[in-house]
Design an enzyme around this catalytic site. Sequence first.
Site, PDB file in Angstrom:
ATOM      1  N   GLU A 149      80.089  20.086  58.470  1.00  0.00           N
ATOM      2  CA  GLU A 149      79.153  19.281  57.667  1.00  0.00           C
ATOM      3  C   GLU A 149      79.771  18.832  56.340  1.00  0.00           C
ATOM      4  OE1 GLU A 149      75.414  21.457  57.294  1.00  0.00           O
ATOM      5  OE2 GLU A 149      74.777  20.749  59.259  1.00  0.00           O
ATOM      6  N   GLU A 189      74.155  20.542  66.323  1.00  0.00           N
ATOM      7  CA  GLU A 189      73.115  21.447  65.797  1.00  0.00           C
ATOM      8  C   GLU A 189      71.782  20.732  65.836  1.00  0.00           C
ATOM      9  OE1 GLU A 189      73.511  23.146  61.908  1.00  0.00           O
ATOM     10  OE2 GLU A 189      75.561  23.809  62.274  1.00  0.00           O
TER      11      GLU A 189
END
Length: 845
Positions: free
Chosen positions: A183, A252
């Site tokens: 991320e 995710e």
Amino acid sequence: MVVRGRKIETISLFILQLVVAATAANVTYDHRALVIDGKRKILISGSIHYPRSTPEMWPELIQKSKDGGLDVIETYVFWNGHEPEKNKYNFEGRYDLVKFVKLAAKAGLYVHLRIGPYACAEWNYGGFPVWLHFVPGIKFRTDNEQFKAEMQRFTAKIVDLMKSEKLYASQGGPIIMSQIENEYGNIDSAYGAAGKSYMKWSASMALSLDTGVPWNMCQQGDAPDPIINTCNGFYCDQFTPNSNNKPKMWTENWSGWFLGFGDPTPYRPVKDLAFAVARFYQRGGTFQNYYMYHGGTNFERTSGGPLISTSYDYDAPIDEYGLLRQPKWGHLRDLHKAIKLCQDSLIATDPKITSLGSNLEASVYKTESGSCAAFLANIGTTSDATVTFNGKSYNLPAWSVSILPDCKSVAFNTAKINSATESTTISRQSLKPDSGSSSELGSQWSYIKEPIGISKNDAFLKLGLLEQINTTADKSDYLWYSLRMDIKGDETFLDEGSTSVLHIESNGQVVYAFINGKLAGSGNGKQKITLDVPINLVTGKNTIDLLGVTVGLANYGAFFDLVGAGITGPVTLKSAKSGSSIDLSLQQWTYQVGLKGEDTGLGSGDSSEWVSKSPLPTKQPLIWYKTTFDAPSGSEPVAIDFTGTGKGVAWVNGQSIGRYWPTSIARNDGCTDYCDYRGTYRANKCHKNCGKPSQTLYHVPRSWIKPSGNTLVLLEEMGGDPTKISFATKQTGTNLCLTVSQSYPAPVDTWTTSSDSNRTRPVLSLKCPVSTQVISSVKFASFGTPKGTCGSGYSQGRCSSSRSLSIVRKACVGSRSCNVEVSTRVFGDPCRGVVKSLAVEASCS
Ligand SMILES: *[C@@H]1O[C@H](CO)[C@@H](O)[C@H](O)[C@H]1NC(C)=O
Ligand SMILES: *[C@@H]1O[C@H](CO)[C@@H](O)[C@H](O)[C@H]1NC(C)=O
Ligand SMILES: *[C@@H]1O[C@H](CO)[C@@H](O)[C@H](O)[C@H]1NC(C)=O
Ligand SMILES: CC(=O)N[C@H]1CO[C@H](CO)[C@@H](O)[C@@H]1O
């Protein structure tokens, strides 16, 4: 590694290598999907973080994942667990990554290994070892030579370990993909140009390690080729990869959300989760991962921060204790089956997306050879719709997707749950004193008082207030800031009848103020804590002892490693009467890292200093308690209910079960009795447990306790009564309930067992979760317009077939499972022209 462990490892390795040789695979990708041995794959993945459960739990967790329809287990790699001190590695116990990966392989599942090595994951310091912070000149996650050297060394260490065990698919192992960084695209702008060059360096460093399988970066829109950029989020259907040669992958999809101390409990309705997943595959996705599929527990001091709770349940399909969360697990299993029925069409082509009206969308995957699968979506949030598709009419509830594996019949709709609710039940038992000890319940506790203030030889003096993480290096949650003051009789602070105020500013997360050895005030907060403690000083010597406590180091955000913690000040003393104030911040403070009892290892229970004098001192801060106990009977998962205590850390047989804090009350924020699954989900959309303790139950893995003679040690910080704590065991409930409407599709299982003509009739299926049980009674059955929900109880509506109960009893009682067709053919028609449902509540025993 112990010799015994090594021997076992060698044997299992040998067995695995036999399996492995036959399955060596070539993993690549194209614009549709990961390609394994030349074949595109539709993959369903779920996250399980190995240190959040025990090796004893892993086989069952993995099996339940497989039974739930997963193809892939995804996990981060936890650097600070594997290298707690520089160059001293730990790959044992809960950190036995090789064993975990091999167990997944043994179950026939693939693995997505997210090496990072930045993990975030609500894990302490995002997974970075705190020693990294002390490497001279280091700057995290940017173009910094020191950081890059450490990151490369650890990443290579993990890749080499996996290679040496032949765990990459290219070697015949289960790992089909690895992740580098995590991320970073969410925050890289804060690092400017150095962030960009670091990102590119990460990519080429990873590629140079030559794993033979693809690498991915999540939330990194500019991930360089051939790294696949993937999406994380509650929905990813609108996501497109940065190259037409890369597949659309979702690493995710948050199945729920994590809990923090002081927070209410988040949950995500399965109808919305199923909707998000179906939308993803509807719009061209081919790999989706549940974050989390099993969340687990933040044992020891592994929880991230600030203030992440010990439970990491995440409202995942498998709960913290390893039990199925129903109907979430079952509904997703049915979804996965429906998606897999579409597999041949999905891998063959891109979807053709058309509008069927406002907020109504069809995707058709049609191949030249004639196979066809369709997804029909209603993305409206309020109205159900009837759509016409290929000349047939279909009912689509608001915010739902229907899956038609043959472009004709519906196998599954995300808003129509055909999987029974099995509530889990929690039974309480008081703590049973060790059967070997003769003492009475409640009197078997002993204690040791932790000294208030400085007591260790390694205490040191320093001018000014020190930042806590720099000072403790996270060796302990605790840092004492201590000051001695000599007050002369004439000082304003002693004015008759006036109270002085000690003003403390702290950077989190908990602070206790002791004045002359007595607890005078405390506060907590994620970051800024301001505390005003009224104090009465005496003529002569006075002590101010401030205890700074961390509750998980920050794990997310640009420069999260520099946020800091502890009493960074100012600390001032104000006279209420004269208004004058003195700043104590720049005084010479005495510091002590950690507590005396931590140094002497009281958590293990071993010490000759335990006092067992009665009465047991309770409601006193900073006291260690110890007792011995027998394990609760049975084999169900065990938790300790810490109600009655304040805050602290607990050990069972020397194993830290984490921080407990039952007095941390969930703020009133967004709790409602009913959470509408329709409409965009957000982390704070659906909350429960407002105004109650955020966490009262703390998991103690069964494998950590023996039948008898167990030791429980608590370090109680704020004051409580340990005799009030109890055990809870968690069972899969014996009650099953389910409502199935006439408008529901036939169960997805019938697609593989019967012909087209039988795919039109909805069936209510019940199955006792425990294989030795049968349905012993049917408490309620109504075909008609039943009211109520599972849990709150059902009642008959205005219309109900009088034969409902007898028909369901006949079909179900005495068997482990039963199927009842939901139609007027079976029950007659109690009210013409009305869509009817069958609601059933049954018991297993
Ligand atoms: C692996 O698969 C790719 C694409 O399917 C192919 O081009 C490549 O030659 C294969 N490599 C091996 C070693 O079989
Ligand atoms: C820790 O100390 C270093 C070096 O003195 C300093 O640069 C850094 O800001 C400190 N960290 C925190 C969180 O205060
Ligand atoms: C269809 O269902 C009926 C009744 O449940 C059953 O008797 C029949 O064998 C089924 N037909 C097929 C082809 O599966
Ligand atoms: C990629 C994606 O879906 N991101 C979403 C993640 O969740 C947050 C919070 O709901 C959204 O704001 C993002 O758009």
